[in-house]
Write a protein that holds these residues in place. Structure first.
Motif, PDB file in Angstrom:
ATOM      1  N   LEU A  99     -20.183  35.068   4.039  1.00 40.48           N
ATOM      2  CA  LEU A  99     -20.338  34.196   2.941  1.00 40.48           C
ATOM      3  C   LEU A  99     -19.014  33.416   2.255  1.00 40.48           C
ATOM      4  O   LEU A  99     -19.066  32.722   1.610  1.00 40.48           O
ATOM      5  CB  LEU A  99     -21.098  34.840   1.973  1.00 40.48           C
ATOM      6  CG  LEU A  99     -22.682  34.976   2.065  1.00 40.48           C
ATOM      7  CD1 LEU A  99     -23.407  35.505   0.919  1.00 40.48           C
ATOM      8  CD2 LEU A  99     -23.305  33.566   2.490  1.00 40.48           C
ATOM      9  N   LEU A 100     -17.877  33.674   3.116  1.00 38.87           N
ATOM     10  CA  LEU A 100     -17.094  33.567   2.617  1.00 38.87           C
ATOM     11  C   LEU A 100     -16.335  32.424   3.302  1.00 38.87           C
ATOM     12  O   LEU A 100     -16.947  32.047   4.614  1.00 38.87           O
ATOM     13  CB  LEU A 100     -15.550  34.609   3.020  1.00 38.87           C
ATOM     14  CG  LEU A 100     -15.591  35.685   1.830  1.00 38.87           C
ATOM     15  CD1 LEU A 100     -14.537  36.859   2.378  1.00 38.87           C
ATOM     16  CD2 LEU A 100     -14.956  35.417   0.715  1.00 38.87           C
ATOM     17  N   LEU A 101     -15.570  31.387   2.839  1.00 39.79           N
ATOM     18  CA  LEU A 101     -15.380  30.030   3.468  1.00 39.79           C
ATOM     19  C   LEU A 101     -14.187  30.417   4.589  1.00 39.79           C
ATOM     20  O   LEU A 101     -13.491  31.164   3.970  1.00 39.79           O
ATOM     21  CB  LEU A 101     -14.493  29.043   2.302  1.00 39.79           C
ATOM     22  CG  LEU A 101     -14.290  27.762   2.732  1.00 39.79           C
ATOM     23  CD1 LEU A 101     -15.446  26.909   3.014  1.00 39.79           C
ATOM     24  CD2 LEU A 101     -13.432  27.168   1.581  1.00 39.79           C
ATOM     25  N   PRO A 102     -14.292  29.765   5.696  1.00 44.78           N
ATOM     26  CA  PRO A 102     -13.213  30.161   6.749  1.00 44.78           C
ATOM     27  C   PRO A 102     -12.001  29.428   6.628  1.00 44.78           C
ATOM     28  O   PRO A 102     -11.918  28.465   5.765  1.00 44.78           O
ATOM     29  CB  PRO A 102     -13.883  29.577   7.947  1.00 44.78           C
ATOM     30  CG  PRO A 102     -15.080  28.593   7.439  1.00 44.78           C
ATOM     31  CD  PRO A 102     -15.457  28.784   6.288  1.00 44.78           C
ATOM     32  N   ALA A 103     -11.099  29.570   7.303  1.00 44.01           N
ATOM     33  CA  ALA A 103      -9.652  29.198   7.089  1.00 44.01           C
ATOM     34  C   ALA A 103      -9.901  27.747   7.603  1.00 44.01           C
ATOM     35  O   ALA A 103     -10.231  27.785   8.676  1.00 44.01           O
ATOM     36  CB  ALA A 103      -8.629  30.029   7.768  1.00 44.01           C
ATOM     37  N   PRO A 104      -9.117  26.900   6.898  1.00 38.01           N
ATOM     38  CA  PRO A 104      -9.056  25.360   7.698  1.00 38.01           C
ATOM     39  C   PRO A 104      -7.935  25.290   8.796  1.00 38.01           C
ATOM     40  O   PRO A 104      -7.362  26.188   9.155  1.00 38.01           O
ATOM     41  CB  PRO A 104      -8.714  24.698   6.337  1.00 38.01           C
ATOM     42  CG  PRO A 104      -7.659  25.742   5.421  1.00 38.01           C
ATOM     43  CD  PRO A 104      -8.255  27.126   5.712  1.00 38.01           C
ATOM     44  N   LYS A 105      -8.361  24.114   9.402  1.00 40.22           N
ATOM     45  CA  LYS A 105      -7.189  23.763  10.466  1.00 40.22           C
ATOM     46  C   LYS A 105      -5.844  23.962  10.037  1.00 40.22           C
ATOM     47  O   LYS A 105      -5.043  24.257  10.673  1.00 40.22           O
ATOM     48  CB  LYS A 105      -7.556  22.377  10.990  1.00 40.22           C
ATOM     49  CG  LYS A 105      -6.658  21.943  12.090  1.00 40.22           C
ATOM     50  CD  LYS A 105      -7.092  20.456  12.425  1.00 40.22           C
ATOM     51  CE  LYS A 105      -6.110  20.006  13.500  1.00 40.22           C
ATOM     52  NZ  LYS A 105      -6.549  18.516  14.051  1.00 40.22           N
ATOM     53  N   GLU A 106      -5.409  23.394   8.748  1.00 40.91           N
ATOM     54  CA  GLU A 106      -4.045  23.425   8.401  1.00 40.91           C
ATOM     55  C   GLU A 106      -3.423  24.856   8.346  1.00 40.91           C
ATOM     56  O   GLU A 106      -2.313  25.288   8.094  1.00 40.91           O
ATOM     57  CB  GLU A 106      -3.988  22.782   6.998  1.00 40.91           C
ATOM     58  CG  GLU A 106      -4.398  21.120   6.898  1.00 40.91           C
ATOM     59  CD  GLU A 106      -5.695  20.658   7.116  1.00 40.91           C
ATOM     60  OE1 GLU A 106      -6.016  19.869   7.472  1.00 40.91           O
ATOM     61  OE2 GLU A 106      -6.367  21.731   7.170  1.00 40.91           O
ATOM     62  N   ALA A 107      -4.475  25.941   8.381  1.00 37.87           N
ATOM     63  CA  ALA A 107      -3.893  27.253   8.256  1.00 37.87           C
ATOM     64  C   ALA A 107      -4.334  27.943   9.671  1.00 37.87           C
ATOM     65  O   ALA A 107      -4.047  29.442   9.495  1.00 37.87           O
ATOM     66  CB  ALA A 107      -4.699  28.056   7.077  1.00 37.87           C
ATOM     67  N   GLY A 108      -4.501  27.393  10.470  1.00 37.45           N
ATOM     68  CA  GLY A 108      -4.524  27.909  11.885  1.00 37.45           C
ATOM     69  C   GLY A 108      -5.927  28.237  12.051  1.00 37.45           C
ATOM     70  O   GLY A 108      -6.230  28.979  13.103  1.00 37.45           O
ATOM     71  N   GLY A 109      -6.979  27.811  11.308  1.00 36.87           N
ATOM     72  CA  GLY A 109      -8.178  28.185  11.519  1.00 36.87           C
ATOM     73  C   GLY A 109      -8.885  27.277  12.765  1.00 36.87           C
ATOM     74  O   GLY A 109      -8.470  26.338  12.950  1.00 36.87           O
ATOM     75  N   SER A 110     -10.109  27.706  13.311  1.00 35.72           N
ATOM     76  CA  SER A 110     -10.697  27.140  14.362  1.00 35.72           C
ATOM     77  C   SER A 110     -11.808  25.995  13.759  1.00 35.72           C
ATOM     78  O   SER A 110     -12.367  26.337  12.557  1.00 35.72           O
ATOM     79  CB  SER A 110     -11.341  27.920  15.244  1.00 35.72           C
ATOM     80  OG  SER A 110     -12.287  27.441  16.182  1.00 35.72           O
ATOM     81  N   LEU A 111     -11.952  24.947  14.383  1.00 35.10           N
ATOM     82  CA  LEU A 111     -12.876  24.065  14.045  1.00 35.10           C
ATOM     83  C   LEU A 111     -14.234  24.188  14.622  1.00 35.10           C
ATOM     84  O   LEU A 111     -15.485  23.291  14.353  1.00 35.10           O
ATOM     85  CB  LEU A 111     -12.611  22.413  14.286  1.00 35.10           C
ATOM     86  CG  LEU A 111     -11.107  22.125  13.380  1.00 35.10           C
ATOM     87  CD1 LEU A 111     -10.590  20.625  13.628  1.00 35.10           C
ATOM     88  CD2 LEU A 111     -11.388  22.474  11.994  1.00 35.10           C
ATOM     89  N   THR A 112     -14.357  25.237  15.317  1.00 34.76           N
ATOM     90  CA  THR A 112     -15.516  25.644  15.867  1.00 34.76           C
ATOM     91  C   THR A 112     -16.654  26.035  15.049  1.00 34.76           C
ATOM     92  O   THR A 112     -16.272  26.926  14.442  1.00 34.76           O
ATOM     93  CB  THR A 112     -15.298  26.671  17.142  1.00 34.76           C
ATOM     94  OG1 THR A 112     -14.359  26.042  18.095  1.00 34.76           O
ATOM     95  CG2 THR A 112     -16.767  26.605  17.991  1.00 34.76           C
ATOM     96  N   PRO A 113     -17.757  25.530  14.930  1.00 38.49           N
ATOM     97  CA  PRO A 113     -18.870  26.010  13.989  1.00 38.49           C
ATOM     98  C   PRO A 113     -19.231  27.710  14.141  1.00 38.49           C
ATOM     99  O   PRO A 113     -18.964  27.979  15.454  1.00 38.49           O
ATOM    100  CB  PRO A 113     -20.126  25.380  14.127  1.00 38.49           C
ATOM    101  CG  PRO A 113     -19.521  24.209  14.943  1.00 38.49           C
ATOM    102  CD  PRO A 113     -18.450  24.460  15.768  1.00 38.49           C
TER     103      PRO A 113
END
Length: 360
Positions: A148-162
């Motif tokens: 239920l936590l928000l994932p890391a964004p692309k600008e922080a190295g997060g993945s854009l895969t659902p």
């Protein structure tokens, strides 16, 4: 009545004297061989059409040259029309295919918002339903708290895969608890509490695709964020925090984000902690904190929000620290964002709103 004969009577021809034009025409028709066109004699007084003079070679060449020029002109216009049509189609595709923000001259200046993957809610255990927003008997979140936590964004190295979440095998009452009761000695930062995941039952194999699961931490890990943690420690003991998790990232603009989630056994327990945090908390990230208006925000039904910001301003003219407290049924979330140059307004609002969506 009149005695004159009509022109159509045969007697008129019979009475015509020999040698007249009518007789000559009759004789000529009679003498014409069968099957050949009869030669019609010239009628006296009729004008004979003038013969068309023969075309000279120079005139013939000029006529052919004019015809060739007309054909070449038609071919040039057809080619130009085709080129314009193809150019227009290509320009239309070039403008409509890419994103508007990728087009020179049409790109909207960045306002600090991040790029997140499509948000998905984790599956619920068998027999469990969504929390009741009215705060009734079934106002508990049954989903895995870490998801239920928000994932890391692309600008922080997060993945854009659902994210693809594993099928839960335990009910809400069987969800592992990082710490049934806060421990006075567990005031280390969340990053130093990774060992709690083992006791919480976290398994690396259950990580959703495209993002790592958040860490289980002890409930009193939040005390490390407070300048005066004694009152909050007593509150966590009294209301019996059941579990806690955290996710942190630092974006390319230098903004550090930390999101904590705390689970309680009832809505009134989470409300007690939420009320204390928004009125009495003194977070380290916000020296000289003050409340900020969020009336223009797109608030989420069933989620209570209180936002605060530091009085110190960064180089960008925005506060160097911002904190949001969220309360949704049995959960309390604390969103903390800091940046020495100033936390962008749009980024803070975006993160808080998306986190609210996951909790609602």
């Amino acid at each position: 009545m009149t005695d004159h004969a009509t022109p159509h009577e045969p007697a008129a021809l019979a009475e015509a004297p020999a040698g007249t034009p009518a007789e000559a025409a009759t004789e000529t028709l009679a003498e014409a061989p069968a099957g050949t066109p009869a030669e019609i004699p010239a009628v006296p007084g009729a004008e004979t059409p003038a013969e068309t003079p023969a075309e000279t070679p120079e005139e013939h060449e000029a006529r052919l040259a004019r015809r060739s020029a007309r054909r070449r002109a038609a071919a040039r216009w057809a080619t130009a029309t085709l080129v314009f049509a193809l150019t227009g189609t290509g320009a239309a595709l070039a403008v409509t295919a890419p994103e508007r923000t990728d087009l020179p001259g049409l790109a909207t200046p960045g306002d600090g918002r991040y790029t997140f993957p499509p948000l998905t809610l984790p599956p619920l255990p068998s027999g469990s339903g969504a929390p009741d927003r009215t705060g009734g008997k079934n106002a508990l979140h049954a989903a895995d708290l870490r998801y239920l936590l928000l994932p890391a964004p692309k600008e922080a190295g997060g993945s854009l895969t659902p994210a693809l979440y594993p099928v839960p095998t335990t009910s809400a009452t069987g969800t592992p608890s990082a710490s049934a009761t806060p421990s006075p000695t567990a005031s280390a930062p969340a990053s130093a509490s990774a060992s709690a995941s083992a006791s919480a039952g976290a398994s690396p194999s259950t990580a959703p695709a495209g993002q790592a699961p958040a860490d289980w931490v002890t409930c009193d890990a939040i005390l490390a964020d407070q300048r005066d943690p004694a009152e909050l420690r007593a509150l966590l003991l009294r209301d019996a925090c059941r579990a806690a998790t955290v996710r942190e990232w630092t974006a390319s603009d230098g903004t550090r984000t930390q999101i904590r989630l705390l689970r309680f056994g009832a809505s009134f327990e989470s409300w007690n902690v939420f009320s204390s945090l928004r009125s009495d908390a003194r977070p380290n990230a916000l020296p000289g904190a003050k409340s900020t208006s969020h009336s223009a925000w797109d608030t989420v039904e069933g989620v209570h929000l209180d936002a605060q910001e530091s009085t110190a301003k960064g180089a960008k003219g925005t506060p160097t620290g911002r904190v949001a407290y969220l309360c949704a049924s049995d959960l309390v979330a604390v969103v903390t964002m800091t940046n020495p140059d100033g936390v962008p307004d749009a980024a803070f609002r975006q993160v808080v709103t998306l986190q609210s969506d996951l909790l609602a």
